[in-house]
Every structure is written in structure tokens, then in C-alpha cells.
Design a protein around this motif. Structure first.
Motif, PDB file in Angstrom:
ATOM      1  N   ILE A 131      59.097  -9.553  37.425  1.00 56.36           N
ATOM      2  CA  ILE A 131      58.708  -9.868  38.840  1.00 56.36           C
ATOM      3  C   ILE A 131      59.125 -10.939  39.343  1.00 56.36           C
ATOM      4  N   ARG A 132      58.825 -12.123  38.657  1.00 56.26           N
ATOM      5  CA  ARG A 132      59.473 -13.346  39.104  1.00 56.26           C
ATOM      6  C   ARG A 132      60.836 -13.578  39.201  1.00 56.26           C
ATOM      7  N   ASP A 133      61.450 -12.786  38.564  1.00 58.09           N
ATOM      8  CA  ASP A 133      63.274 -12.823  38.664  1.00 58.09           C
ATOM      9  C   ASP A 133      63.338 -12.115  40.066  1.00 58.09           C
ATOM     10  N   ARG A 134      62.438 -11.570  40.710  1.00 59.37           N
ATOM     11  CA  ARG A 134      62.566 -10.867  41.915  1.00 59.37           C
ATOM     12  C   ARG A 134      62.125 -11.552  43.299  1.00 59.37           C
ATOM     13  N   VAL A 135      60.673 -12.167  42.958  1.00 59.94           N
ATOM     14  CA  VAL A 135      60.255 -12.946  43.830  1.00 59.94           C
ATOM     15  C   VAL A 135      59.399 -13.951  43.742  1.00 59.94           C
ATOM     16  N   GLY A 136      58.792 -14.895  44.461  1.00 57.55           N
ATOM     17  CA  GLY A 136      57.750 -15.891  44.105  1.00 57.55           C
ATOM     18  C   GLY A 136      56.794 -15.978  45.257  1.00 57.55           C
ATOM     19  N   GLY A 137      55.856 -17.179  44.994  1.00 64.10           N
ATOM     20  CA  GLY A 137      54.931 -17.631  45.910  1.00 64.10           C
ATOM     21  C   GLY A 137      54.044 -16.275  46.053  1.00 64.10           C
ATOM     22  N   ASP A 138      53.322 -16.284  47.349  1.00 62.76           N
ATOM     23  CA  ASP A 138      52.155 -15.349  47.634  1.00 62.76           C
ATOM     24  C   ASP A 138      52.837 -13.948  47.879  1.00 62.76           C
ATOM     25  N   ARG A 139      54.167 -13.772  47.868  1.00 71.40           N
ATOM     26  CA  ARG A 139      54.732 -12.449  47.861  1.00 71.40           C
ATOM     27  C   ARG A 139      54.482 -12.048  46.514  1.00 71.40           C
ATOM     28  N   MET A 140      54.636 -12.900  45.493  1.00 71.35           N
ATOM     29  CA  MET A 140      54.586 -12.447  44.089  1.00 71.35           C
ATOM     30  C   MET A 140      53.067 -12.061  43.697  1.00 71.35           C
ATOM     31  N   ALA A 141      52.187 -12.897  44.295  1.00 72.64           N
ATOM     32  CA  ALA A 141      50.654 -12.769  44.071  1.00 72.64           C
ATOM     33  C   ALA A 141      50.282 -11.276  44.834  1.00 72.64           C
ATOM     34  N   ARG A 142      51.024 -10.988  45.911  1.00 72.14           N
ATOM     35  CA  ARG A 142      50.824  -9.641  46.544  1.00 72.14           C
ATOM     36  C   ARG A 142      51.053  -8.465  45.401  1.00 72.14           C
ATOM     37  N   MET A 143      52.543  -8.559  45.080  1.00 69.44           N
ATOM     38  CA  MET A 143      53.082  -7.708  44.034  1.00 69.44           C
ATOM     39  C   MET A 143      52.335  -7.642  42.641  1.00 69.44           C
ATOM     40  N   MET A 144      51.818  -8.576  42.320  1.00 65.92           N
ATOM     41  CA  MET A 144      51.006  -8.767  41.203  1.00 65.92           C
ATOM     42  C   MET A 144      49.478  -8.043  41.264  1.00 65.92           C
ATOM     43  N   GLY A 284      46.559 -16.553  51.536  1.00 66.39           N
ATOM     44  CA  GLY A 284      47.020 -17.507  50.370  1.00 66.39           C
ATOM     45  C   GLY A 284      46.240 -17.187  49.282  1.00 66.39           C
ATOM     46  N   ALA A 285      47.001 -17.219  48.154  1.00 68.42           N
ATOM     47  CA  ALA A 285      46.238 -17.134  46.813  1.00 68.42           C
ATOM     48  C   ALA A 285      45.413 -18.123  46.423  1.00 68.42           C
ATOM     49  N   ARG A 286      45.564 -19.332  46.931  1.00 63.06           N
ATOM     50  CA  ARG A 286      44.352 -20.277  46.610  1.00 63.06           C
ATOM     51  C   ARG A 286      43.056 -20.139  47.274  1.00 63.06           C
ATOM     52  N   ARG A 287      43.033 -19.846  48.663  1.00 67.08           N
ATOM     53  CA  ARG A 287      42.098 -19.591  49.410  1.00 67.08           C
ATOM     54  C   ARG A 287      41.298 -18.348  48.848  1.00 67.08           C
ATOM     55  N   VAL A 288      42.019 -17.288  48.591  1.00 64.95           N
ATOM     56  CA  VAL A 288      41.248 -15.971  48.122  1.00 64.95           C
ATOM     57  C   VAL A 288      40.832 -16.321  46.887  1.00 64.95           C
ATOM     58  N   SER A 289      41.321 -16.828  45.821  1.00 66.74           N
ATOM     59  CA  SER A 289      40.974 -16.798  44.518  1.00 66.74           C
ATOM     60  C   SER A 289      39.884 -17.806  44.404  1.00 66.74           C
ATOM     61  N   HIS A 290      40.089 -19.066  45.125  1.00 65.72           N
ATOM     62  CA  HIS A 290      38.706 -19.831  45.122  1.00 65.72           C
ATOM     63  C   HIS A 290      37.551 -19.483  45.713  1.00 65.72           C
ATOM     64  N   ARG A 402      40.909 -30.762  45.604  1.00 60.74           N
ATOM     65  CA  ARG A 402      40.917 -30.243  47.087  1.00 60.74           C
ATOM     66  C   ARG A 402      41.103 -28.687  46.984  1.00 60.74           C
ATOM     67  N   LEU A 403      40.243 -27.892  47.573  1.00 63.92           N
ATOM     68  CA  LEU A 403      40.475 -26.587  47.088  1.00 63.92           C
ATOM     69  C   LEU A 403      40.743 -25.696  48.521  1.00 63.92           C
ATOM     70  N   PHE A 404      40.881 -24.509  48.336  1.00 66.40           N
ATOM     71  CA  PHE A 404      41.320 -23.630  49.467  1.00 66.40           C
ATOM     72  C   PHE A 404      42.593 -24.139  50.095  1.00 66.40           C
ATOM     73  N   GLY A 405      43.540 -24.207  49.419  1.00 65.33           N
ATOM     74  CA  GLY A 405      44.943 -24.985  49.799  1.00 65.33           C
ATOM     75  C   GLY A 405      45.468 -23.676  50.857  1.00 65.33           C
ATOM     76  N   PRO A 406      46.560 -24.116  51.637  1.00 67.14           N
ATOM     77  CA  PRO A 406      47.130 -22.958  52.390  1.00 67.14           C
ATOM     78  C   PRO A 406      48.040 -22.112  51.631  1.00 67.14           C
ATOM     79  N   PRO A 407      48.652 -20.970  52.247  1.00 67.95           N
ATOM     80  CA  PRO A 407      49.483 -20.146  51.504  1.00 67.95           C
ATOM     81  C   PRO A 407      50.704 -21.077  50.978  1.00 67.95           C
ATOM     82  N   GLU A 408      51.274 -20.458  49.736  1.00 70.63           N
ATOM     83  CA  GLU A 408      52.158 -21.277  49.092  1.00 70.63           C
ATOM     84  C   GLU A 408      53.522 -20.675  49.163  1.00 70.63           C
ATOM     85  N   PRO A 409      54.361 -21.560  49.468  1.00 65.16           N
ATOM     86  CA  PRO A 409      55.950 -21.143  49.825  1.00 65.16           C
ATOM     87  C   PRO A 409      56.480 -20.625  48.345  1.00 65.16           C
ATOM     88  N   GLU A 410      57.730 -19.730  48.531  1.00 62.88           N
ATOM     89  CA  GLU A 410      58.335 -19.134  47.489  1.00 62.88           C
ATOM     90  C   GLU A 410      59.246 -20.009  47.064  1.00 62.88           C
TER      91      GLU A 410
END
Length: 422
Positions: A131-144, A284-290, A402-410
Motif C-alpha cells: 500500500i505504501r508503494d502506492r500512496v501515503g499520508g492520510d490517504r494511506m490511513a484511509r486505505m488501511m 487527520g489520522a492524529r486527531r482521530v487516533s488521539h 502536542r496532540l491532535f495535530g492537523p492532517p498529514e501530507p503524503e
């Protein structure tokens, strides 16, 4: 943006939806190999003369050696490609499933399961790299997250499948069913999965580069808390898996509905993973997971209080456990994606070393929790709370408080861990 790395003619036929299903069901081979045997543990223990909690070793040793084995396929896949290493892992899974069905004693069965976990580790270690070969960032989080939805449906139904098998055959046929599932998935991957590793990203098989890549993937301060933190909370989950059959049967006297109870808990996790896939790119993965981690701590605190009451009802335990497993659905894939995002060029090594840490730590912790089963839900409840508090401390370390960071770039090639170290 990550550069697409598919080099086979299969790539034009394998879309995102099919890739998600294929990766999820490949990873689910491991889940089926764990959860389908749970209803058969009593029969297996009786047939092979296994005393007390030792029956759990069939599960625990598989999880532990799968974690240790995860170190190997990533390095091989970074050199030879994802496809041949993955197909080899599936083949070993099939052969050793059949060998498990023929085991003459418990010691031999445990040895075969140990070998199966180690040599078939690629089925769980490589999908994140693909999956990481194809995408990254929060898009990878969505696919995972979508992968985890499908992946968790297997634990939800695997005990019921195991129970159905026991109606017509003995526990050995559960391992036969594992081999058949492996054959089906191997056939699908053989005909449909393209090679996703770009030629320019192939890494040499030399100890120094492999060690350097793995060190990079595990030593970034922004990554280490997520890898070890997820290891702890999933260790508590493994503790539940190891002791779930005894807990439901002996503590609550509801062994006849064990598959239903287990399915409710696993189904809650699958539903949460689906929900995560719908919101993670927005928040964003951080805000949701935290947020989920704080909720996990709160629910675990309630579980501790309930577990130490004089009498605990199954129908109090099940909703609380289901909620915590649902919260893991918002934690697991997001933590994994955050940890993998910096490592586009060395995704195989990163996936392997992250999988090694998560699986070995979680397996050891889960085995200890399961073996501590004392006829009550107290050891499990305490472990859930302690592991989530420790996980929070590790995440705070990675995020510098510092928690609840913004969405992560790919991040793509040229923006991986090598640059992050500069």
C-alpha cells in the motif's frame, strides 16, 4: 506525491478496490489461523492431553514467531520485490497448515505453529509496504482503515466457522480449512497482484544497508511512540484473544455462545475501521487516533471498576469490550500509517521492523495476560488500562507533548526518513 511503482501489465487491471480486498484477505489468513481454532481449544486440549492455560500456546507461539519473522520478508521484498516474497509466504502457510492438521502431539503442534508464524510472516508484514508503494499520508490511513474493515470481518466470523467445522469433523479439520483459504488467496495473488516496487527503489541484500534502513524506520522520534504505543494496546487485545474462550466459558458460563460474543467484539472493531475510513482524510489520522486513545483509557477505567465487583455479568462485559475493540479500530490503522509515512523508499524494511516490534511486544504481553487468567476478568481489565496509559505517554513523547495535530501530507520518494534525519 508518491510515484506509482507498478511495473507489471497486471497494474492496469488491479484497481484500488480490488487491491484493498486482496490485501485485507491476505492479512486475514493470519486472523483466521488464530481465531478459527478458538472454539476447538477444549477439544484439542482433551485430545492431546493439554493441562490448564497451556492450550493458549497454540495461539501465543504463532503470534510471537510471526512477530520475529516479520524482520525477514521486508528486507527480501525490498531487494527481490513484493510479489515473490508474498507468494512464498502464502505457500509456506498452506503447507504448514496441513502439517498442523496431522500433528501427533501437542509439542509437535506447537513447533509447527511456531514455524508457520515465522516463515509465513510475509502475509501480515508486506501488505502495508505494498500500500505504501502506492500512496501515503492520510490517504494511506484511509486505505488501511478499509483494509482493517475487511480484515476484522474474519475474526468476527472465524470462530463461527470453526464451530461449524466441529459439528461435522474434529479440530484437525480447522487447520485443513486454513490450508484451503491459503490456496484460494494464493491463486488470486498469483493471477492479479502486480509488482509494486519500482526498480530504482530496490535495496541490496547486505547487512549494513538492511540494518541502516531498519534503524531509520524505528529511530525517528516522531515514529517510535506510535510503533511501541500500538504494540502495547494490541498486546492487551491479544490478551483478550488468548483468554477469551476460557473467559466466556468458565467465568461467564456461556461457552455455547462464544462465537457470537467474539463476533460482536470483532464486528465492533470492523465497524469502527469503516467509520475511520470515512473521516480520517477530513480530520487527520492524529486527531482521530488521539481522541480514540483518550476514550480507550476512559472505557478501560470503567472495565477495571466493573471487573472488581463481586459479580460481573456477561452482558456488562461484552458491551465494554466491544467499545474498546471499536476504539482500537480508530487507533491501529492510523498509528500504523503515521509510522509508515516517512518511509516511501524503504517501505519494505519499515513495514518489517514495525511489524516485528508490534507483533513481538504484543504477543509476549498478550501471552502473559492470557496466562494470568484466574477465572475473572480482572487481569484483562487492568492490562487494558495500563497499556493505554503507557501508550499515551509514548505518543506524547513522539509528538513532543502536542496532540491532535492537523492532517498529514503524503510523503514520496526524496521525502523519506533519510531527509527527515537531515
Amino acid at each position: 506525491m508518491a510515484t506509482p511503482a507498478v511495473t507489471s501489465s497486471r497494474s492496469s487491471r488491479l484497481g484500488e478496490t480490488e487491491l484493498i480486498w486482496l490485501m485485507a484477505l491476505l492479512m486475514a489468513l493470519q486472523a483466521f489461523g488464530i481465531d478459527a481454532i478458538l472454539p476447538a481449544l477444549d477439544e484439542l486440549a482433551l485430545d492431546l492431553g493439554v493441562p490448564g492455560n497451556e492450550r493458549q500456546f497454540v495461539i501465543g507461539v504463532y503470534l510471537l514467531t510471526a512477530g520475529v519473522g516479520a524482520l525477514v520478508p521486508g528486507a527480501l521484498a525490498d531487494r527481490f520485490g513484493r510479489r515473490p516474497v508474498l507468494l512464498g509466504s502464502i505457500g509456506i502457510y498452506i503447507v504448514l497448515s496441513l502439517a498442523s492438521s496431522l500433528a501427533p502431539s501437542f509439542d509437535v503442534l506447537v513447533a509447527i505453529r511456531a514455524a508457520q508464524g515465522f516463515f509465513a510472516a510475509g502475509i501480515i508484514a508486506l501488505p502495508p509496504a505494498i500500500i505504501r508503494d502506492r500512496v501515503g499520508g492520510d490517504r494511506m490511513a484511509r486505505m488501511m482503515s478499509l483494509i482493517f474493515v475487511i480484515f476484522m470481518l474474519v475474526p468476527a466470523i472465524a470462530p463461527s466457522i470453526g464451530q461449524l467445522i466441529l459439528l461435522v469433523a474434529d479440530w484437525r479439520m480447522v487447520f485443513g480449512a486454513m490450508a484451503l483459504q491459503g490456496l484460494a488467496m494464493g491463486t488470486w495473488a498469483w493471477f492479479r497482484l502486480p509488482e509494486t516496487l519500482a526498480p530504482e527503489n530496490r535495496q541490496p541484500i547486505r547487512v549494513a544497508p538492511i540494518a541502516r534502513n531498519m534503524a531509520r524506520a524505528l529511530s525517528l522520534p516522531s515514529v517510535v511512540g506510535y510503533v511501541f504505543g500500538s504494540s502495547l494496546v494490541f498486546g492487551a487485545l491479544f490478551g483478550f484473544i488468548n483468554s477469551s474462550q476460557q473467559l466466556v466459558s468458565e467465568t461467564f458460563g456461556a461457552g455455547d455462545i462464544f462465537p457470537i460474543v467474539f463476533g460482536i467484539c470483532a464486528g465492533a472493531m470492523a465497524l469502527a475501521s469503516w467509520s475511520n475510513s470515512r473521516i480520517v482524510e477530513r480530520f487527520g489520522a492524529r486527531r482521530v487516533s488521539h481522541t480514540a486513545l483518550f476514550a480507550f483509557i476512559a472505557v478501560s477505567s470503567v472495565q477495571v471498576g466493573v471487573a472488581f465487583q463481586s459479580e460481573q455479568s456477561l452482558w456488562v462485559f461484552v458491551p465494554l469490550m466491544a467499545v474498546n475493540m471499536a476504539l482500537l479500530g480508530f487507533i491501529g490503522s492510523n498509528f500504523g500509517s503515521i509510522a509508515m509515512n516517512p518511509f516511501f523508499a524503504i517501505a519494505g524494511a519499515a513495514s518489517s521492523v514495525h511489524g516485528f516490534v508490534r507483533m513481538t511486544v504484543a504477543a509476549v504481553l498478550g501471552a502473559a495476560i492470557g496466562y494470568a487468567f484466574d477465572g475473572t476478568a480482572q487481569p484483562l481489565a487492568l492490562s487494558l488500562l495500563a497499556s493505554s496509559l503507557a501508550c499515551l505517554a509514548l505518543v506524547l513523547y513522539s509528538e513532543k507533548g502536542r496532540l491532535f495535530g492537523p492532517p498529514e501530507p503524503e510523503m514520496g520518494y526524496g521525502q523519506d526518513a533519510a531527509k527527515a534525519f537531515d
